[in-house]
Design a protein around this motif. Sequence first.
Motif, PDB file in Angstrom:
ATOM      1  N   GLN A 129       2.290 -20.100 -29.057  1.00 18.86           N
ATOM      2  CA  GLN A 129       1.435 -21.200 -29.518  1.00 18.86           C
ATOM      3  C   GLN A 129       1.773 -21.590 -30.953  1.00 18.86           C
ATOM      4  N   ARG A 133      -5.698 -25.608 -28.001  1.00 12.48           N
ATOM      5  CA  ARG A 133      -6.508 -26.824 -28.126  1.00 12.48           C
ATOM      6  C   ARG A 133      -5.908 -27.770 -29.153  1.00 12.48           C
ATOM      7  N   ASN A 176      -2.838 -27.767 -30.311  1.00 18.37           N
ATOM      8  CA  ASN A 176      -1.509 -28.220 -29.906  1.00 18.37           C
ATOM      9  C   ASN A 176      -1.611 -29.425 -28.981  1.00 18.37           C
ATOM     10  N   GLY A 177      -2.673 -29.503 -28.191  1.00 19.89           N
ATOM     11  CA  GLY A 177      -2.913 -30.697 -27.380  1.00 19.89           C
ATOM     12  C   GLY A 177      -3.144 -31.910 -28.266  1.00 19.89           C
ATOM     13  N   HIS A 178      -3.940 -31.726 -29.326  1.00 24.47           N
ATOM     14  CA  HIS A 178      -4.146 -32.823 -30.282  1.00 24.47           C
ATOM     15  C   HIS A 178      -2.812 -33.202 -30.922  1.00 24.47           C
ATOM     16  N   ASP A 210       0.237 -32.837 -29.821  1.00 22.27           N
ATOM     17  CA  ASP A 210       1.093 -33.563 -28.871  1.00 22.27           C
ATOM     18  C   ASP A 210       0.771 -35.056 -28.867  1.00 22.27           C
ATOM     19  N   THR A 227       7.429 -36.556 -26.668  1.00 22.55           N
ATOM     20  CA  THR A 227       6.457 -35.712 -25.949  1.00 22.55           C
ATOM     21  C   THR A 227       7.143 -34.451 -25.443  1.00 22.55           C
TER      22      THR A 227
END
Length: 169
Positions: free
Chosen positions: A26, A151, A153-155, A157, A167
Amino acid sequence: MTTTSGGYPGNVGDERTMLENWLEYQRETLARICAGLDEKQLKEASAPPSNLTLLGLVRHMAEVERNWFRRVLGESPVPGVYGSTEQPDRAIELTEEDRAEEGFATWRREIEAARAAAAGRALDDTCRRPRDGEEFSLRWIYVHMIEEYARHNGHADLIRERIDGVTGR
């Protein structure tokens, strides 16, 4: 860290190895998402009215690493890197003077300090959060850190895609 053909941490290992490898994965994911961007891009906000930036996320994760591994697990009364009681979101709220080089260096230092704080401790070892005395195990801290990075890392991306269309880093 051993990885699978898909680039994920290994599929087999003891619990400690799996937790540490997933946390490292992560951490590396956030670094990969930010790779290749310049200062301006790292400070570019996601979308109004949000002020969330990639550099802000890196600084926030430096604060989170410091909190859980140095303050809580290490029982050290170190002050916040960026935030304070008066400005708890200072890590994310960037100014013109804030620099990516400093933010990434601080984040890397906090990761090294986190590794040192956890070394030699068992997953069942516990510590108490200074502000309220609540007890946590090292296992819980690892799981929480994996969740926190995943969480954000989703933001990250989504922010990266908005900046330059890249992406899947």
